[in-house]
Enzyme design. Structure first.
Site, PDB file in Angstrom:
ATOM      1  N   CYS A  90       0.823  -1.208   0.000  1.00  0.00           N
ATOM      2  CA  CYS A  90       0.000   0.000   0.000  1.00  0.00           C
ATOM      3  C   CYS A  90       0.858   1.259   0.000  1.00  0.00           C
ATOM      4  CB  CYS A  90      -1.020  -0.013   1.130  1.00  0.00           C
ATOM      5  SG  CYS A  90      -0.355  -0.327   2.728  1.00  0.00           S
ATOM      6  N   ILE A  91       2.154   1.126  -0.044  1.00  0.00           N
ATOM      7  CA  ILE A  91       3.006   2.324  -0.059  1.00  0.00           C
ATOM      8  C   ILE A  91       4.156   2.122  -1.038  1.00  0.00           C
ATOM      9  CG2 ILE A  91       4.283   1.527   1.962  1.00  0.00           C
ATOM     10  CD1 ILE A  91       4.469   4.492   2.808  1.00  0.00           C
TER      11      ILE A  91
END
Lengths: 102, 414
Positions: free
Chosen positions: A101-102
């Site tokens: 997610c990053i």
């Protein structure tokens, strides 16, 4: 950004992945594979089909998925797409690489 | 009387019980929540426990405290769900019929999935920190560890909180610096993905953190086995990484109950509509949080936003109205970077984390995708918010369930 692959204008991101799957076809895939030093065979395409199908069903792509695919085992997957098989095969398939997610 | 049954009293289940008790007419509905465990853990705290930043007391409380009084709370193991018969069997023979079922049975680690991981060295020099037991055992190990090769490792995706391993590596750097032994510890981050950061903007904005903290990166590493005799992890390409202390995130899987009931995918996650949270197989069965197969982070932050939308959808389902296709994958999380600083990220299914301010556009006070002390304070304050607001279903002011694009530096939607 735009790039011409196999005489077709396609949109790609900074890492060379297609951003619009509708622009993908086998010629585009073959050309991307060449850039990765991969010569496509029937077995390669079988894997690509499987990955695209998973992607369209919005299922996550993982090594486990490959193991259970019935298409190929993991060692073969590595030998078809050496060095980061998932990131290379997804690039050829015109779909996003597996992400966090990053 | 109609029955709404919630399976699991963790973050999601507890939130749903609190949301629904005030929304469902009490003359018509009875709400039951079932969980075999007495303790409710503040799971984000498992990241801090190994470094003695939190105490054990700060991360666990009695679950019962957070379940509303009018909800029937059963502490028992769930044996089986029979979704075609609308009933649930408990371990000691009781059977519950339901009108609506909410599955909130969560995610567990499955170290037994990898050869050699859960062997004789488990919790000796191979640790997890996604469980209370693992996190506490690791704290004890760190207290007496003399240094060596520390390997922080992700087995496979998806995992409960995808950034926690990276935060762990950052905190380890600070911890050993503060102990005056950073020069004795080599930190390596090993991931099956193609980088510690996988999204272009985050990579650009944050890769310096790895260099600054001297954390080595091993990428595209798909583990095949742990050679616990020789302290090595080995991947399918025969790449080896040596460790003295392995901190791994084992395979994450849904509860075995889901498998027993034939309701899960390969990893026992329940196939669920990503916008409505209704399960794909049964219209009166809903799923929330890390029990689902949603392509979102399996963190409490996501569950929190899901809970608000699921509550609406359950009411709509009861009223026979179309469900709201509203869940956008919104997540909002603080990321510890060590030294009393943190980052904040805000993203959803389609938007990657970007720079900007939060929650007030242009004002902040929190900065997105930038390290600051204020963000760290936010992360620390969040434990209070969790116990006192979040799981009780009290809305957190200014933070909406769907993502706002204001005050953020978007270029294009990818």
């Amino acid at each position: 950004m735009e790039k011409t692959i196999a005489n077709k204008s396609v949109n790609i991101n900074d890492e060379g992945y297609l951003t619009d799957f509708s622009q993908w076809d086998k010629e585009v895939g073959t050309e991307i594979a060449k850039e990765e030093d991969i010569e496509m065979t029937d077995k390669h395409w079988e894997v690509i089909d499987f990955l695209q199908d998973k992607h369209h069903k919005e299922e996550a792509l993982s090594i486990r998925g490959i193991k259970k695919s019935g298409v190929i085992n993991i060692k073969e997957f590595y030998s078809l797409f050496p060095g980061g098989p998932l990131k290379k095969s997804t690039k050829i398939a015109g779909i996003p690489k597996p992400k966090s997610c990053i | 009387m109609k029955n709404l049954v919630i399976l699991g009293a963790g973050t999601s289940g507890t939130m749903m019980a609190n949301h629904l008790i005030s929304r469902l007419p009490k003359k018509e509905w009875k709400i039951t929540i079932i969980d075999q465990y007495k303790t409710h853990y503040y799971q984000p705290g498992f990241l801090f426990l190994p470094f003695d930043i939190y105490t054990t007391k700060q991360v666990k409380k009695k679950g019962k405290k957070f379940i509303p009084k009018r909800v029937r709370y059963l502490q028992e193991k769930i044996e089986l769900i029979e979704p075609d018969k609308n009933r649930v069997h408990l371990e000691h023979g009781e059977t519950l019929d339901y009108t609506i079922l909410i599955i909130a049975t969560g995610t567990k680690i499955a170290p037994e999935e990898i050869e050699g991981m859960k062997g004789p060295k488990w919790h000796k020099n191979i640790f997890d920190f996604y469980t209370y037991e693992g996190s506490k055992a690791l704290r004890d190990k760190f207290r007496e560890w003399k240094g060596g090769k520390l390997v922080v490792h992700i087995t496979e995706m998806p995992i409960k909180c995808p950034v926690a391993p990276l935060e762990f590596a950052f905190l380890a750097d600070s911890y050993f610096k503060n102990k005056g032994m950073r020069d004795k510890v080599e930190i390596t981050f090993v991931t099956p993905l193609d980088g510690a950061f996988t999204k272009p903007k985050a990579t650009k904005a944050l890769h310096y953190l790895l260099e600054e903290k001297k954390i080595k990166e091993v990428t595209d590493f798909n583990i095949e086995r742990v050679d616990f005799k020789n302290n090595k992890i080995i991947d399918y390409a025969d790449t080896e990484v040596e460790y003295d202390l392995l901190v791994t995130i084992p395979t994450n899987m849904g509860d075995a109950l889901i498998e027993r009931s034939g309701m899960g995918d390969d990893l026992n996650f329940v196939p669920t509509d990503k916008a409505t949270l209704q399960t794909l197989a049964h219209e009166n069965v809903f799923a929330i949080g890390d029990a689902t197969n949603l392509p979102a982070s399996k963190a409490g932050s996501v569950a929190h936003f899901e809970a608000e939308i699921l509550t609406e959808n359950i009411l709509r389902y009861i009223d026979k109205k179309p469900l709201k296709e509203e869940f956008d994958g919104h997540a909002n999380c603080f990321i510890e970077t060590g030294n009393g600083k943190a980052l904040l990220i805000d993203f959803n299914y389609t938007h990657e984390p970007v720079e900007g301010t939060f929650p007030f556009p242009g004002v902040g006070p929190l900065n997105l995708l930038k390290e600051s002390r204020m963000n760290h304070m936010g992360k620390m304050a969040f434990r209070w918010i969790y116990w006192n607001m979040l799981i009780k279903g009290i809305h957190i002011p200014f933070v909406s369930a769907t993502m706002s694009e204001k005050g953020k530096h978007f270029e294009e939607v990818k």
